[in-house]
Design an enzyme around this catalytic site. Structure first.
Site, PDB file in Angstrom:
ATOM      1  N   SER A 155     -13.747  46.330   9.212  1.00 60.20           N
ATOM      2  CA  SER A 155     -12.285  46.710   9.151  1.00 60.20           C
ATOM      3  C   SER A 155     -12.294  48.062   9.249  1.00 60.20           C
ATOM      4  O   SER A 155     -13.508  48.809   8.687  1.00 60.20           O
ATOM      5  CB  SER A 155     -11.600  45.862   8.142  1.00 60.20           C
ATOM      6  OG  SER A 155     -10.552  46.603   7.803  1.00 60.20           O
ATOM      7  N   TYR A 168     -11.420  42.949  -0.622  1.00 63.78           N
ATOM      8  CA  TYR A 168     -11.439  42.819   0.920  1.00 63.78           C
ATOM      9  C   TYR A 168     -12.237  44.447   1.286  1.00 63.78           C
ATOM     10  O   TYR A 168     -13.243  44.410   1.897  1.00 63.78           O
ATOM     11  CB  TYR A 168     -10.150  43.033   1.574  1.00 63.78           C
ATOM     12  CG  TYR A 168     -10.135  42.926   3.034  1.00 63.78           C
ATOM     13  CD1 TYR A 168     -10.052  41.711   3.719  1.00 63.78           C
ATOM     14  CD2 TYR A 168      -9.843  43.994   3.784  1.00 63.78           C
ATOM     15  CE1 TYR A 168      -9.977  41.768   5.106  1.00 63.78           C
ATOM     16  CE2 TYR A 168      -9.896  44.039   5.157  1.00 63.78           C
ATOM     17  CZ  TYR A 168      -9.870  42.879   5.845  1.00 63.78           C
ATOM     18  OH  TYR A 168      -9.985  42.759   7.158  1.00 63.78           O
TER      19      TYR A 168
HETATM   20  P1  NAD Z   1      -7.361  34.905  11.446  1.00 67.35           P
HETATM   21  O1  NAD Z   1      -6.737  34.590  10.353  1.00 67.35           O
HETATM   22  O2  NAD Z   1      -6.746  34.894  12.993  1.00 67.35           O
HETATM   23  O3  NAD Z   1      -8.678  34.007  11.809  1.00 67.35           O
HETATM   24  C1  NAD Z   1      -9.545  33.899  10.729  1.00 67.35           C
HETATM   25  C2  NAD Z   1     -10.685  32.916  11.324  1.00 67.35           C
HETATM   26  O4  NAD Z   1     -11.557  32.666  10.226  1.00 67.35           O
HETATM   27  C3  NAD Z   1      -9.967  31.350  11.535  1.00 67.35           C
HETATM   28  O5  NAD Z   1     -10.712  30.780  12.647  1.00 67.35           O
HETATM   29  C4  NAD Z   1     -10.504  30.862  10.051  1.00 67.35           C
HETATM   30  O6  NAD Z   1     -10.381  29.402  10.516  1.00 67.35           O
HETATM   31  C5  NAD Z   1     -11.798  31.497   9.980  1.00 67.35           C
HETATM   32  N1  NAD Z   1     -12.091  31.236   8.402  1.00 67.35           N
HETATM   33  C6  NAD Z   1     -11.524  31.809   7.430  1.00 67.35           C
HETATM   34  N2  NAD Z   1     -12.190  31.274   6.296  1.00 67.35           N
HETATM   35  C7  NAD Z   1     -13.166  30.426   6.426  1.00 67.35           C
HETATM   36  C8  NAD Z   1     -14.137  29.653   5.966  1.00 67.35           C
HETATM   37  N3  NAD Z   1     -14.160  29.580   4.445  1.00 67.35           N
HETATM   38  N4  NAD Z   1     -15.144  29.251   6.527  1.00 67.35           N
HETATM   39  C9  NAD Z   1     -15.315  29.066   7.987  1.00 67.35           C
HETATM   40  N5  NAD Z   1     -14.183  29.676   8.745  1.00 67.35           N
HETATM   41  C10 NAD Z   1     -13.259  30.374   8.019  1.00 67.35           C
HETATM   42  O7  NAD Z   1      -7.880  36.305  11.599  1.00 67.35           O
HETATM   43  P2  NAD Z   1      -8.175  37.695  12.265  1.00 67.35           P
HETATM   44  O8  NAD Z   1      -7.232  38.490  12.091  1.00 67.35           O
HETATM   45  O9  NAD Z   1      -8.545  37.066  13.637  1.00 67.35           O
HETATM   46  O10 NAD Z   1      -9.665  38.051  11.712  1.00 67.35           O
HETATM   47  C11 NAD Z   1     -10.877  37.936  12.149  1.00 67.35           C
HETATM   48  C12 NAD Z   1     -11.634  39.197  11.372  1.00 67.35           C
HETATM   49  O11 NAD Z   1     -11.217  40.372  11.884  1.00 67.35           O
HETATM   50  C13 NAD Z   1     -11.838  39.137   9.801  1.00 67.35           C
HETATM   51  O12 NAD Z   1     -13.025  39.250   9.257  1.00 67.35           O
HETATM   52  C14 NAD Z   1     -10.628  40.132   9.191  1.00 67.35           C
HETATM   53  O13 NAD Z   1     -11.077  40.581   8.280  1.00 67.35           O
HETATM   54  C15 NAD Z   1     -10.957  41.203  10.384  1.00 67.35           C
HETATM   55  N6  NAD Z   1      -9.936  42.296  10.707  1.00 67.35           N
HETATM   56  C16 NAD Z   1      -8.465  41.572  11.046  1.00 67.35           C
HETATM   57  C17 NAD Z   1      -7.621  42.749  11.157  1.00 67.35           C
HETATM   58  C18 NAD Z   1      -6.105  42.541  11.298  1.00 67.35           C
HETATM   59  O14 NAD Z   1      -5.374  43.243  11.361  1.00 67.35           O
HETATM   60  N7  NAD Z   1      -5.886  41.124  12.055  1.00 67.35           N
HETATM   61  C19 NAD Z   1      -8.097  44.060  10.926  1.00 67.35           C
HETATM   62  C20 NAD Z   1      -9.467  44.533  10.442  1.00 67.35           C
HETATM   63  C21 NAD Z   1     -10.379  43.472  10.555  1.00 67.35           C
END
Ligand code: NAD
Length: 273
Positions: A155, A168
Site C-alpha cells: 500500500s 496497517y
Molecule cells: P477486499 O476487502 O475487497 O478483499 C480482501 C480479501 O481478503 C477478501 O477476499 C477476504 O476474504 C480476504 N481476507 C481477509 N481476511 C482474511 C483472512 N483472515 N484469511 C483469508 N482471507 C482473508 O480488499 P481489497 O481492497 O481488494 O484489498 C486487497 C489488498 O489490497 C489488501 O492487502 C489491502 O491492504 C490492499 N490495498 C487496498 C487498497 C484500497 O484502497 N482498497 C489500497 C492499498 C492497498
C-alpha cells in the site's frame, strides 16, 4: 497500434501451465487479478473468507469461462495451521506453484492510544506474517522450475504513514521490507519479488472508512469519497481493481524479469506530494 498488455500477452504463450495462488481473491483487487491471470491461461488457487458454496460457485465460473484448473480454499490465514494446510493442498492438487500474490488484507482505524490489541494482532497476522509463511513454503516449489513471481500487495502505507492506521502502516512497511530481503535472496533462482503500493482503490475494504468520514463530515457518500481521495491524492479518482491487476500481470511477464525488490506506487501522486 495500442494493444493492451493482455492482448500483447495473449499473442505469446501467456501463463499457460503455470499455477497462481492469489490470497483474498474472492473480492476486490484479488478477484480482478484472478480474472486477468486466468485470461492468460494460469491455473488458479482462488482463496478468501466466503462460504464453501460461494467459493465452489466461483471455482466453477472460472473453470467454465477460462477452461483452466481451479482450486478453492477458505483458509483463514490469520492461523498458521490453516496456511500450512492450504500450501499442502496446493502441492497435492497441482504439484507446483509459480506465482504468488499475497493480497489478502484487512483494515481497522483508531488512534494508537486506543487501538484494540486484538485488531493489532489480526492485522499483523493477516497483512504481514501470512505473506512470510506463504513465501517460505512457495519458494522451494518455484525453485524446482527456476522461475517464480511473488507479488506482495502492500500500500502507499508501506511507504508513508497516516493517522489512525498504526497496525496497517506497520504491517505494510514490514511487507515492503520483507519483499526486499526475499528479492535479494531469490534473484539467483529466477524468482522476482515485488511489492505494489496502491493509493485509494475502489473495493469493499474502504467502505467503512468512507461511511465513517461521511458521518463525521455530515455529508453524503459521494462528497465524502471525493474529499477523502483529494486529502491524499493529486489525482482525484480512485484506481479500479483491474488497474492493479494489470500491474500484477506485467510483473508476471518476461519483460519484467529484471524488476525485483521494487515497491511500485500506483497512487495518483499520493507519495509525490
Ligand atoms: P477486499 O476487502 O475487497 O478483499 C480482501 C480479501 O481478503 C477478501 O477476499 C477476504 O476474504 C480476504 N481476507 C481477509 N481476511 C482474511 C483472512 N483472515 N484469511 C483469508 N482471507 C482473508 O480488499 P481489497 O481492497 O481488494 O484489498 C486487497 C489488498 O489490497 C489488501 O492487502 C489491502 O491492504 C490492499 N490495498 C487496498 C487498497 C484500497 O484502497 N482498497 C489500497 C492499498 C492497498
Amino acid at each position: 497500434m495500442n494493444l493492451s498488455l493482455s492482448e500483447q500477452l495473449s499473442g505469446s504463450k501467456g501463463l499457460k501451465g503455470k499455477v497462481a495462488l492469489i490470497t483474498g481473491s474472492t473480492s476486490g483487487i484479488g478477484l480482478a487479478a484472478a480474472h486477468m491471470l486466468a485470461a492468460q491461461g494460469a491455473n488458479l488457487v482462488i482463496h478468501g473468507l466466503v462460504s464453501k458454496d460461494e467459493g465452489l460457485e466461483l471455482k466453477a465460473e472460472f473453470e467454465r469461462i477460462y477452461k483452466i484448473d481451479v482450486m478453492f480454499s477458505d483458509a483463514n490465514i490469520a492461523e498458521t495451521e490453516q496456511i500450512d494446510q492450504l500450501m499442502s493442498n496446493i502441492k497435492i492438487e497441482f504439484s507446483r506453484l509459480d506465482i504468488v500474490v499475497n493480497n489478502a488484507g484487512i483494515q481497522y482505524t483508531e488512534t494508537l492510544e486506543n487501538f484494540p490489541r486484538d485488531k493489532w494482532n489480526a492485522i499483523i497476522a493477516i497483512n504481514l506474517s501470512a505473506a512470510f509463511h506463504i513465501m517460505q513454503q512457495a519458494i522451494p516449489l518455484m525453485k524446482q522450475h527456476n522461475w517464480g513471481r511473488i507479488i506482495n500487495i502492500a500500500s502507499v502505507h508501506g511507504l508513508v504513514g497516516s493517522a489512525k492506521k498504526s497496525a496497517y502502516v506497520a504491517a505494510k512497511h514490514g511487507l515492503v521490507g520483507l519483499t526486499k530481503v526475499a528479492a535479494i535472496e531469490e534473484a539467483p533462482n529466477g524468482i522476482t519479488v515485488n511489492a505494489i503500493c496502491p493509493g485509494w482503490v475502489e473495493t469493499p475494504l474502504i467502505n467503512n472508512q468512507i461511511e465513517d468520514f461521511a458521518k463525521q463530515q455530515g455529508t453524503d457518500i459521494e462528497t465524502a469519497k471525493h474529499k477523502l481521495i483529494t486529502n491524499k491524492q493529486a489525482l482525484p479518482v480512485m484506481a479500479k481493481p483491474e488497474q492493479i491487476g494489470d500491474l500484477i500481470l506485467f510483473l508476471c511477464s518476461d519483460t519484467a524479469r529484471s524488476i525485483t525488490g521494487s515497491s511500485l506506487p500506483i497512487d495518483g501522486a499520493w507519495t509525490a506530494l
